[in-house]
Write an enzyme that holds these catalytic residues in place. Sequence first.
Site, short mmCIF file in Angstrom:
data_model
loop_
_atom_site.label_atom_id
_atom_site.label_comp_id
_atom_site.label_asym_id
_atom_site.label_seq_id
_atom_site.Cartn_x
_atom_site.Cartn_y
_atom_site.Cartn_z
N ASP A 12 0.88 -1.18 0.00
CA ASP A 12 0.00 0.00 0.00
C ASP A 12 0.91 1.22 0.00
O ASP A 12 2.13 1.11 0.17
CB ASP A 12 -0.88 -0.02 1.27
N SER A 13 0.27 2.39 -0.13
CA SER A 13 1.04 3.63 -0.02
C SER A 13 1.48 3.87 1.43
O SER A 13 2.36 4.67 1.68
CB SER A 13 0.18 4.81 -0.49
N CYS A 75 -4.35 -1.48 -1.91
CA CYS A 75 -4.63 -0.05 -2.05
C CYS A 75 -5.56 0.11 -3.25
O CYS A 75 -5.26 -0.41 -4.33
CB CYS A 75 -3.32 0.69 -2.29
N GLU A 154 -4.58 8.90 9.17
CA GLU A 154 -3.14 9.02 9.44
C GLU A 154 -2.91 9.76 10.76
O GLU A 154 -2.04 9.40 11.55
CB GLU A 154 -2.45 9.77 8.30
N HIS A 205 -7.56 2.76 4.01
CA HIS A 205 -7.46 3.52 5.26
C HIS A 205 -8.81 3.61 5.98
O HIS A 205 -8.85 3.80 7.20
CB HIS A 205 -7.02 4.97 4.99
N1 DGL Z 1 -4.83 3.26 0.98
C1 DGL Z 1 -5.02 4.00 -0.25
C2 DGL Z 1 -6.24 3.41 -1.00
O1 DGL Z 1 -6.75 2.35 -0.65
C3 DGL Z 1 -5.28 5.46 -0.05
C4 DGL Z 1 -4.23 6.29 0.57
C5 DGL Z 1 -3.51 7.19 -0.41
O2 DGL Z 1 -4.11 8.14 -0.94
O3 DGL Z 1 -2.33 6.92 -0.62
O4 DGL Z 1 -6.70 4.01 -1.94
#
Ligand code: DGL
Length: 286
Positions: A12-13, A75, A154, A205
């Site tokens: 993920d990011s 993600c 976050e 998230h």
């Molecule tokens: N966890 C990312 C998603 O599922 C979103 C967070 C980001 O914008 O990096 O889209």
Amino acid sequence: MQFDDAPIGIFDSGFGGLTVAREVIKALPEESVIFYGDRAHCPYGPRDPEEVKGFVLKICQWLVNRNVKMIVIACNTATAAGLEAAQQAFDIPIIGVVEPGARAAARATRNRRVGVIATKGTVESGVYTKAIRNIDAGITVFSTATPRFVEIAELGIRMAKGPIENYTSLASKVYIRPEFQEIAQDYLDPLRRSEIDTLVLGCTHFPLLKALIGGVVGSHVKLISSAKEVSLDCKDLLTRREALAQPGHIPIYQFASSDPDVEEFASFGERVLRMSLGQVEFAPLG
Ligand code: DGL
């Protein structure tokens, strides 16, 4: 019956993907996992999809070099931008989080009115609308970008002492912040007026904000997160390919981040995963 003890790669990011890793570990307790968090480039949501696709391909390569047997793109933004390209580029199975979430939503709705909240990148890609309507073209999908929810999640990870859910829970008078409530109300009121009965948490998230989001939309709206569905897909895929770990295999969990502050990753990640991450490796994307 054959077995394969190689790890599952998940990325993920940032921390959101750990909500998916949590479910995968729960569903497949004998599987080793390597998790990569691209903290250096978080958030992905507002970025150009081509740029995100580039990150996806680099992270998949990094995981392939670590001999993973399959990859979960945990993600939604990265799934929307790069799943197809990644599946074409690599030989191992790669799955994303959009299709499983869409499937769960199509199954859950009774009035065939489904809301989707996600990052700007995911909403603009239209992947959820397409995936849900591929299953049932009679479903009306209402999508809204809710980028500040990533920020709130976050922030919660940074400030909560225990699990982050406590910080954003409406039940907890201690941690809820009035401005969170207002932001959630602004984002979600139009969806509430659309009379949806199902809401997809289309960003990994967002399950961390379940209590906050659920409190605003009301208990009659089912909240769908793809994490559980994804973990079942992993199990199914590995079973079909005879690639599950040996019965009794002791799993190894490894974590890496593209941000040099790996201590921060370890301490915040622990609150999402609800277990110690141990030593986190610094692995820049190059
Ligand atoms: N966890 C990312 C998603 O599922 C979103 C967070 C980001 O914008 O990096 O889209």
